[in-house]
Write a protein that holds these residues in place. Sequence first.
Motif, short mmCIF file in Angstrom:
data_model
loop_
_atom_site.label_atom_id
_atom_site.label_comp_id
_atom_site.label_asym_id
_atom_site.label_seq_id
_atom_site.Cartn_x
_atom_site.Cartn_y
_atom_site.Cartn_z
N LEU A 115 0.81 -1.23 0.00
CA LEU A 115 0.00 0.00 0.00
C LEU A 115 0.84 1.27 0.00
N ASP A 140 2.97 3.00 -1.98
CA ASP A 140 2.96 4.06 -3.02
C ASP A 140 1.61 4.76 -3.10
N GLU A 141 0.54 3.95 -2.98
CA GLU A 141 -0.78 4.57 -3.05
C GLU A 141 -1.01 5.50 -1.85
N SER A 189 0.93 8.68 -2.37
CA SER A 189 0.39 9.55 -3.44
C SER A 189 -0.97 10.14 -3.02
N ARG A 190 -1.64 9.53 -2.04
CA ARG A 190 -2.90 10.12 -1.59
C ARG A 190 -2.72 11.10 -0.45
#
Length: 475
Positions: free
Chosen positions: A279, A281-282, A285-286
């Motif tokens: 999880l 990178d997501e 980026s969020r």
Amino acid sequence: MSNLDAGVQVRNPRTGLNDRPLEAPSHEELVALTSRLRANQKRWQDAGPTHRAEVLLRWRDALIAHKDELAQALTEDTGRRTESSIEVQVSVDGLKRWAGQVVELLDEETIQQTTMPGVSVAPSIRPYPLVGIISPWNFPLLLALIDAIPALAAGCAVIIKPSEITPRFLAPLEKTLIDVPEIGEVVGLIEGAGETGAALIPLVDLVCFTGSVETGRIVAENAARNFIPASLELGGKDPAIVLPGANLDRAVPGILWGATANSGQSCLSIERVYIHESLHDEFVSRISPMASALGVNYPDLEGRGIGPMIAEDQIATIQSHLEDAYAKGAVATAGGELKILGGGAYLEPTILTNVNHSMKVMTEETFGPIIPVMKFTSDEEVLSLANDTIYGLSAAIFGDEERAKKLGRQIDAGAVSINDAALTGVMHEGEKQAFKLSGIGGSRMGKISIRRFYRRQSLLINSSTGRDPWWWPEG
Ligand code: ADP
């Protein structure tokens, strides 16, 4: 008569200017005040919990009547607006809660028969006469009253010495004591720094301290020398763990809030994030654009964004944590640079990646709006990282509830929020105690927290008419 802590100046966190001298009492004035509070305490204790509950509700009305002045003074003390209003509201709510439960909690148990024929026990509750409260600058009103209210409910008198960094709220609080004279008789408010705090400890029967480990150790030693109990709530380095499959719609805003509320200047702030590699990178980026969008609350105090650093010393601490992290390879994906704006020091909510436990930002208390994000692969690994700390205040875990509960029971911290962050900041039910260097003493949360403020006494009554002493052999 010279005043204690002479020459200390109070800085305004939004302008950076020392614009007010601290006004601590002299030692003689402190002795006179503590004697007066002690003398008045007896009547307060004897009046009983029903009377005290009624007076606490009137004090609540007085706080409500002065709420704007209190919030304004707290805003000058701390440079932020929203949290100032919240502090007043939480204190108002605390008064109502304690007034509503104290009668039931202090209901003296009825006489108990014992295993000894004819001997019964009459228990009673004896409040510590005078409680000293030495409080910090991050939530000046809330962290003074969180202990003062249950202490008063228990029948103690209290003397409050807030941090020398945030004394301005005492003036409007003093007005509430004038409005409710019964409270004014048993509550003393004094300005002062370390010298005043140290002078206060030998004059009280119990000390509640909230602050740094370093000063907490000095306070505990002083209390031990005077044979009084010390209830210490100290620092934290709270981890948030995001398990594989966790709902990022909850984890991202939850962690951002838990790490940046009050600009990260809370002992229960999220100070490090461990995210499952699937999880990572997501998540980054969020959370990064959301952190950037939050921004800082400058120049418009009424606007959105997080406030300035309240204590001047914190500027150097945060700067050193950032420099150390960058020198060892950390990368900022949001914020990342301390800025002086209008004389105040601000840090935009900062997300750091590429971090590890060689960095101060992962191991030392930062007390700022920094979210360092580190990957993990297994539950064993993340557990050992989460527990790799001198602190043990609280923690958060996002993910499957059963797996989170299993991990939570292995984390050495007093409160673990599951699928939320920093829940102890917004609720008061869960009983918890600090682990490791985060503190010592009974739970500050839950109804049992009132037990910190009294001793139990038993009258052991022999009502038998038989031979006495009955345990001696006859003859
Ligand atoms: P911080 O909250 O900035 O980490 P401290 O832990 O030093 O700072 O301060 C918390 C509270 O302890 C403040 O009210 C401060 O005035 C008080 N204090 C500082 N030094 C002492 C001392 N030697 N004895 C008692 N109280 C102290």
